[in-house]
Design a protein around this motif. Structure first.
Motif, PDB file in Angstrom:
ATOM      1  N   HIS A  97       0.662  -1.288  -0.176  1.00 20.89           N
ATOM      2  CA  HIS A  97      -0.337   0.407   0.009  1.00 20.89           C
ATOM      3  C   HIS A  97       1.042   1.104  -0.276  1.00 20.89           C
ATOM      4  O   HIS A  97       0.550   2.660  -0.674  1.00 20.89           O
ATOM      5  CB  HIS A  97      -0.939   0.008   1.069  1.00 20.89           C
ATOM      6  CG  HIS A  97      -2.626  -0.594   1.280  1.00 20.89           C
ATOM      7  ND1 HIS A  97      -2.367  -2.058   1.491  1.00 20.89           N
ATOM      8  CD2 HIS A  97      -3.585  -0.573   1.007  1.00 20.89           C
ATOM      9  CE1 HIS A  97      -2.996  -2.307   0.847  1.00 20.89           C
ATOM     10  NE2 HIS A  97      -4.399  -1.639   0.501  1.00 20.89           N
ATOM     11  N   PHE A  98       1.794   1.359   0.836  1.00 17.28           N
ATOM     12  CA  PHE A  98       2.162   2.920   0.577  1.00 17.28           C
ATOM     13  C   PHE A  98       3.613   3.032   0.107  1.00 17.28           C
ATOM     14  O   PHE A  98       4.045   3.627  -0.950  1.00 17.28           O
ATOM     15  CB  PHE A  98       3.868   2.378   2.229  1.00 17.28           C
ATOM     16  CG  PHE A  98       4.539   3.712   2.584  1.00 17.28           C
ATOM     17  CD1 PHE A  98       2.692   4.557   3.627  1.00 17.28           C
ATOM     18  CD2 PHE A  98       5.392   4.411   2.619  1.00 17.28           C
ATOM     19  CE1 PHE A  98       3.874   5.383   3.334  1.00 17.28           C
ATOM     20  CE2 PHE A  98       6.238   5.672   3.093  1.00 17.28           C
ATOM     21  CZ  PHE A  98       5.098   6.396   3.917  1.00 17.28           C
ATOM     22  N   TYR A  99       3.900   1.376  -0.395  1.00 14.85           N
ATOM     23  CA  TYR A  99       5.368   1.389  -1.767  1.00 14.85           C
ATOM     24  C   TYR A  99       3.764   2.530  -2.695  1.00 14.85           C
ATOM     25  O   TYR A  99       4.323   3.037  -3.978  1.00 14.85           O
ATOM     26  CB  TYR A  99       5.224   0.256  -2.189  1.00 14.85           C
ATOM     27  CG  TYR A  99       6.371   0.403  -3.232  1.00 14.85           C
ATOM     28  CD1 TYR A  99       7.067   0.026  -3.373  1.00 14.85           C
ATOM     29  CD2 TYR A  99       5.192  -0.473  -4.389  1.00 14.85           C
ATOM     30  CE1 TYR A  99       8.060  -0.185  -4.847  1.00 14.85           C
ATOM     31  CE2 TYR A  99       6.182  -0.298  -5.965  1.00 14.85           C
ATOM     32  CZ  TYR A  99       7.625  -0.663  -5.463  1.00 14.85           C
ATOM     33  OH  TYR A  99       8.302  -1.211  -6.588  1.00 14.85           O
ATOM     34  N   SER A 100       2.887   1.796  -3.604  1.00 18.92           N
ATOM     35  CA  SER A 100       1.830   2.295  -4.469  1.00 18.92           C
ATOM     36  C   SER A 100       1.334   3.410  -4.648  1.00 18.92           C
ATOM     37  O   SER A 100       1.182   4.266  -5.538  1.00 18.92           O
ATOM     38  CB  SER A 100       0.126   1.431  -4.332  1.00 18.92           C
ATOM     39  OG  SER A 100       1.199   0.027  -3.930  1.00 18.92           O
ATOM     40  N   ILE A 101       1.243   3.913  -3.210  1.00 18.09           N
ATOM     41  CA  ILE A 101       1.195   6.162  -3.263  1.00 18.09           C
ATOM     42  C   ILE A 101       2.077   6.787  -3.909  1.00 18.09           C
ATOM     43  O   ILE A 101       1.365   6.891  -4.816  1.00 18.09           O
ATOM     44  CB  ILE A 101       1.724   6.071  -1.906  1.00 18.09           C
ATOM     45  CG1 ILE A 101       0.741   5.630  -1.072  1.00 18.09           C
ATOM     46  CG2 ILE A 101       1.470   7.816  -1.649  1.00 18.09           C
ATOM     47  CD1 ILE A 101       0.769   6.024   0.416  1.00 18.09           C
ATOM     48  N   SER A 102       3.183   5.458  -4.672  1.00 24.48           N
ATOM     49  CA  SER A 102       3.884   6.590  -5.110  1.00 24.48           C
ATOM     50  C   SER A 102       4.264   5.809  -6.926  1.00 24.48           C
ATOM     51  O   SER A 102       4.264   6.832  -7.682  1.00 24.48           O
ATOM     52  CB  SER A 102       5.819   6.707  -4.744  1.00 24.48           C
ATOM     53  OG  SER A 102       6.889   7.288  -5.797  1.00 24.48           O
ATOM     54  N   TYR A 103       4.482   4.822  -6.516  1.00 27.16           N
ATOM     55  CA  TYR A 103       4.262   3.873  -7.517  1.00 27.16           C
ATOM     56  C   TYR A 103       3.586   4.069  -9.614  1.00 27.16           C
ATOM     57  O   TYR A 103       3.081   4.442 -10.071  1.00 27.16           O
ATOM     58  CB  TYR A 103       4.123   2.035  -7.566  1.00 27.16           C
ATOM     59  CG  TYR A 103       5.039   0.901  -8.639  1.00 27.16           C
ATOM     60  CD1 TYR A 103       5.790   1.508  -9.436  1.00 27.16           C
ATOM     61  CD2 TYR A 103       4.227   0.787  -9.294  1.00 27.16           C
ATOM     62  CE1 TYR A 103       6.424   0.421 -10.203  1.00 27.16           C
ATOM     63  CE2 TYR A 103       3.893  -0.183 -10.863  1.00 27.16           C
ATOM     64  CZ  TYR A 103       5.353  -0.465 -10.505  1.00 27.16           C
ATOM     65  OH  TYR A 103       5.587  -1.094 -11.736  1.00 27.16           O
ATOM     66  N   MET A 104       2.257   4.663  -8.402  1.00 20.34           N
ATOM     67  CA  MET A 104       0.221   4.744  -9.350  1.00 20.34           C
ATOM     68  C   MET A 104       0.389   6.071  -9.176  1.00 20.34           C
ATOM     69  O   MET A 104      -0.722   5.974  -9.804  1.00 20.34           O
ATOM     70  CB  MET A 104      -0.146   3.851  -8.799  1.00 20.34           C
ATOM     71  CG  MET A 104      -0.328   2.280  -8.402  1.00 20.34           C
ATOM     72  SD  MET A 104      -0.293   0.812 -10.170  1.00 20.34           S
ATOM     73  CE  MET A 104      -1.588   1.568 -10.766  1.00 20.34           C
ATOM     74  N   HIS A 105       1.637   6.328  -9.376  1.00 21.69           N
ATOM     75  CA  HIS A 105       1.085   8.185  -8.791  1.00 21.69           C
ATOM     76  C   HIS A 105       0.394   8.825 -10.164  1.00 21.69           C
ATOM     77  O   HIS A 105       1.820   8.252 -11.184  1.00 21.69           O
ATOM     78  CB  HIS A 105       2.449   8.307  -7.955  1.00 21.69           C
ATOM     79  CG  HIS A 105       2.005  10.924  -7.887  1.00 21.69           C
ATOM     80  ND1 HIS A 105       0.934  11.149  -7.488  1.00 21.69           N
ATOM     81  CD2 HIS A 105       2.602  11.226  -8.780  1.00 21.69           C
ATOM     82  CE1 HIS A 105       1.112  12.238  -7.984  1.00 21.69           C
ATOM     83  NE2 HIS A 105       2.281  12.501  -8.887  1.00 21.69           N
ATOM     84  N   GLY A 106      -0.414   9.265 -10.328  1.00 22.02           N
ATOM     85  CA  GLY A 106      -0.758   9.792 -12.173  1.00 22.02           C
ATOM     86  C   GLY A 106      -1.632   8.958 -12.698  1.00 22.02           C
ATOM     87  O   GLY A 106      -2.077   8.957 -13.674  1.00 22.02           O
ATOM     88  N   ASP A 107      -1.972   7.590 -12.411  1.00 22.92           N
ATOM     89  CA  ASP A 107      -2.378   6.787 -12.157  1.00 22.92           C
ATOM     90  C   ASP A 107      -3.955   7.083 -12.258  1.00 22.92           C
ATOM     91  O   ASP A 107      -4.211   7.512 -11.404  1.00 22.92           O
ATOM     92  CB  ASP A 107      -2.801   5.703 -12.604  1.00 22.92           C
ATOM     93  CG  ASP A 107      -3.031   4.136 -13.095  1.00 22.92           C
ATOM     94  OD1 ASP A 107      -4.413   4.278 -13.015  1.00 22.92           O
ATOM     95  OD2 ASP A 107      -2.724   3.429 -13.867  1.00 22.92           O
ATOM     96  N   PRO A 108      -5.261   7.450 -12.963  1.00 20.89           N
ATOM     97  CA  PRO A 108      -6.350   7.851 -13.023  1.00 20.89           C
ATOM     98  C   PRO A 108      -6.746   7.201 -12.437  1.00 20.89           C
ATOM     99  O   PRO A 108      -8.418   7.260 -11.591  1.00 20.89           O
ATOM    100  CB  PRO A 108      -6.846   8.281 -14.109  1.00 20.89           C
ATOM    101  CG  PRO A 108      -6.079   6.980 -15.645  1.00 20.89           C
ATOM    102  CD  PRO A 108      -4.415   6.960 -14.721  1.00 20.89           C
ATOM    103  N   HIS A 109      -6.511   6.081 -12.213  1.00 23.43           N
ATOM    104  CA  HIS A 109      -7.552   4.810 -11.472  1.00 23.43           C
ATOM    105  C   HIS A 109      -7.062   4.037 -10.302  1.00 23.43           C
ATOM    106  O   HIS A 109      -6.933   3.397 -10.042  1.00 23.43           O
ATOM    107  CB  HIS A 109      -8.521   3.554 -12.202  1.00 23.43           C
ATOM    108  CG  HIS A 109      -8.885   3.813 -13.912  1.00 23.43           C
ATOM    109  ND1 HIS A 109      -9.509   4.502 -13.893  1.00 23.43           N
ATOM    110  CD2 HIS A 109      -8.204   3.965 -15.024  1.00 23.43           C
ATOM    111  CE1 HIS A 109     -10.346   4.197 -14.890  1.00 23.43           C
ATOM    112  NE2 HIS A 109      -9.104   4.255 -15.542  1.00 23.43           N
ATOM    113  N   GLN A 110      -5.976   5.195  -9.461  1.00 25.70           N
ATOM    114  CA  GLN A 110      -5.441   4.905  -8.230  1.00 25.70           C
ATOM    115  C   GLN A 110      -6.109   4.341  -7.476  1.00 25.70           C
ATOM    116  O   GLN A 110      -6.025   3.645  -6.394  1.00 25.70           O
ATOM    117  CB  GLN A 110      -4.807   5.771  -8.604  1.00 25.70           C
ATOM    118  CG  GLN A 110      -3.309   5.487  -6.821  1.00 25.70           C
ATOM    119  CD  GLN A 110      -2.844   6.459  -6.676  1.00 25.70           C
ATOM    120  OE1 GLN A 110      -2.340   7.905  -6.934  1.00 25.70           O
ATOM    121  NE2 GLN A 110      -1.641   5.935  -5.907  1.00 25.70           N
ATOM    122  N   PRO A 111      -7.667   5.139  -6.783  1.00 27.93           N
ATOM    123  CA  PRO A 111      -8.949   4.570  -5.090  1.00 27.93           C
ATOM    124  C   PRO A 111      -8.815   3.564  -6.140  1.00 27.93           C
ATOM    125  O   PRO A 111      -9.648   2.511  -5.651  1.00 27.93           O
ATOM    126  CB  PRO A 111      -9.300   5.948  -6.105  1.00 27.93           C
ATOM    127  CG  PRO A 111      -8.871   6.652  -6.531  1.00 27.93           C
ATOM    128  CD  PRO A 111      -8.026   6.658  -7.646  1.00 27.93           C
TER     129      PRO A 111
END
Length: 641
Positions: A97-111
């Motif tokens: 979860h913590f890693y995904s905050i940065s890794y998925m940053h900018g993805d329109p479907h991050q939530p």
């Protein structure tokens, strides 16, 4: 407090999935990560109370199924096995979860992605806290559904669609086997509750013949979920999902569910020596096959994926010898260094324009020092380098396999030692491909295309913290827990798993065999360094004979398992369905008895009846006489014959 572990991940999924568009990126990240963090803290408290203080807790939530003999309650069972698994699941999930905050940053479907991670975690918690087979099967199917959603998260990519469907179809085979095993268990013991079931099996001397069939079906369920050989084909392709998904699937959740199932059902497996022997074969072959295949892969994530298959083979193998505590010890250790390898590899790929081929990398040791240290520590632990986490559990598996008494399964000593040498060869190739990745990625000169280095960027704090935490755990956790989990006379397991202890004859156990895994893992590192220093740089591999190139191609293409399944199994099923269903049944029988066929038949019958209505007297007299004759013959047959 115990219910918090169960409800926090569920609430995280519900809040983020229902209100994600209103919460935005920041709100979704904060809610999912903070609730997972609280759940992780509670897991350590549960571990302190249940494991260290030797207690037990069972929470009955509600009546679930109550029909005739089947009475199932939705209960959460917190024993030693569950408490330790909760630490693994929630710790790796928190890192993801913590890693995904940065890794998925900018993805329109991050939530949506964060909600899927929380749902994945919740289903795994349902699986490991279950007190009966039906509740376990709910979590079992849930992680399968979530794996489909997460592997196929970038659904516009065709390869992601194929990989998700492949994972789902392959796991359906194991799901069906587990379902049939549950039916057989209920038909024989009239319960699916673990405590009642295990007590009945332990106290029943006259078990029916199908206990071997039940164990075999449960084993096949574990083979599919834990990607053992034959049903392993879905795991390397699961890399098409985002990297946090790979770390969560391979380290803490889906693939370990099969090993967890075997450990949980240890009371059942101890009544079937035949199936335990089959488990030994599956585990040893998987470890051997995956380690060799991983050496010839060029995609960095697939190398790590095949290393997962290999390590799962070790866990599966030692379960066959009834050392369930050692199997779980390796599962526990493996989760941390495998998550480290995936997250480090993913951050490296993310930083260099999504390049994954190790042949197009090189010279990154100064550009990405944290990724280098992370992959180095994870690889050393994977290879069983001394005093790393993997060293303690993997060497324990190898030593135990060599030192089994010959009376076990009535096997020959040479056969037992042969399995030992198979695992030693697996260790050799594990060390080779681990160091190969480090050499090609970080040590050698850059040999890729220039666009790989465009827009290069470094990781931020959200990626650094999980990597640093997992680096520490990959070095220390094995030493900390070795006496607790597999120490002589440890009271941790109590009745969680079947406690089987064999007395080894150490008089004939030469110390050299205890040192061979260590020697292989250390000196093979020197061999691979010399090999690449002498041959790879001069490209002499390209001038090898045609036979060697064919062997390398065969191993690089994963022993052509995919081609075998596609050409001989999938096409056979498709052609059979095309002939028997489409042509024979659909266009044959159904069309004949369908509206079109009935119309033709009706027209023929009506035409015949019209001919009988000719208006001639002798036609009617003949018809009446024929009917009288038929009636007389029928009466005589019915009365006298």
């Amino acid at each position: 407090m115990y219910l918090l572990v169960f409800y926090l991940s569920l609430n995280s999924f519900l809040i983020t999935s229902l209100f994600g568009r209103y919460l935005g990126y920041a709100g979704s990240n904060i809610i999912t990560t903070s609730l997972t963090f609280i759940s992780n803290i509670v897991s350590f408290i549960v571990f302190y109370e249940v494991v260290l203080n030797e207690s037990y807790c069972e929470v009955n939530l509600f009546k679930w199924i109550n029909t005739e003999l089947l009475d199932v309650s939705f209960k959460l069972s917190f024993d030693s096995l569950t408490s330790l698994m909760l630490i693994v699941v929630n710790t790796i999930s928190l890192c993801a979860h913590f890693y995904s905050i940065s890794y998925m940053h900018g993805d329109p479907h991050q939530p949506r992605f964060m909600s899927y991670l929380s749902l994945f975690t919740w289903f795994m918690i349902v699986l490991i806290t279950s007190s009966n087979f039906i509740q376990l099967f709910l979590g079992w199917e849930g992680v399968g559904i979530c794996s489909f959603l997460l592997i196929n998260f970038w659904f516009t990519r065709l390869q992601a669609n194929k990989s998700a469907v492949k994972a789902m179809v392959t796991n359906k085979i194991s799901d069906i086997c587990l379902t049939v095993a549950m039916f057989l268990l209920f038909s024989q013991f009239k319960t699916l509750d673990f405590s009642l079931l295990f007590t009945s099996i332990t106290r029943t001397n006259d078990l029916y013949y199908n206990i071997d069939i039940i164990c075999f079906l449960i084993m096949l369920g574990a083979v599919g979920k834990s990607a053992q050989i034959i049903l392993h084909v879905w795991l390397p392709d699961a890399m098409e999902g985002p990297t946090p998904v790979s770390s969560l699937i391979h380290a803490a959740t889906m693939v370990t569910a099969g090993i967890f199932l075997v450990i949980r059902c240890s009371y059942i497996f101890e009544h079937s020596s035949t199936v335990l022997l089959i488990i030994i074969f599956f585990g040893s072959l998987t470890a051997f096959f995956s380690s060799i295949t991983g050496f010839f892969q060029n995609d960095i994530k697939k190398v790590v994926a095949y290393s997962t298959c290999s390590q799962l083979g070790y866990m599966f193998f030692i379960n066959g010898y009834s050392f369930y505590s050692i199997s779980f010890f390796h599962l526990f250790n493996h989760a941390f260094f495998k998550a480290l390898l995936f997250l480090a590899a993913g951050s490296l790929i993310h930083s260099i324009n999504n390049e994954q081929d190790v042949r197009n990398m090189g010279g990154f040791v100064k550009l990405f020092p944290l990724q280098y240290m992370s992959i180095l520590i994870g690889s050393l632990s994977l290879a069983g380098f001394p005093f790393t986490t993997g060293f303690y559990s993997k060497d324990t598996i190898i030593e135990s396999s060599y030192n089994m008494p010959s009376s076990y399964f009535n096997l020959q000593v040479n056969f037992i030692h042969g399995l030992y040498w198979i695992l030693v060869v697996s260790i050799l190739f594990t060390s080779l491909y681990s160091l190969r990745v480090i050499l090609l990625t970080f040590i050698e000169k850059f040999k890729g295309k220039i666009y790989t280095l465009r827009n290069i960027h470094h990781i931020d704090i959200f990626i650094m913290i999980p990597l640093a935490l997992l680096c520490i755990l990959s070095i220390t956790i094995g030493f900390i827990t070795k006496e607790l989990l597999v120490g002589l006379g440890t009271p941790v397991w109590d009745s969680s798993i079947m406690n089987t202890q064999y007395i080894f004859d150490y008089e004939f156990y030469h110390p050299i065999y205890k040192s061979i895994p260590l020697i292989v893992s250390v000196y093979s590192s020197l061999v691979i360094t010399i090999f690449y220093g002498m041959f790879y740089k001069t490209r002499q591999l390209m001038t090898l004979s045609q036979i060697i190139q064919s062997i390398i191609t065969f191993l690089n293409q994963k022993w052509f398992f995919d081609k075998l399944y596609n050409d001989f199994i999938s096409r056979t099923i498709y052609n059979s369905a095309d002939f028997y269903y489409l042509r024979l049944f659909d266009k044959g029988i159904l069309e004949f008895f369908g509206p079109y066929g009935i119309t033709i038949l009706s027209n023929k019958v009506i035409t015949l009846l019209i001919k009988l209505q000719s208006g001639l007297v002798y036609h009617f007299i003949g018809l009446i006489l024929n009917c009288i004759c038929y009636l007389i013959v029928g009466y005589v047959v019915a009365v006298y014959i």
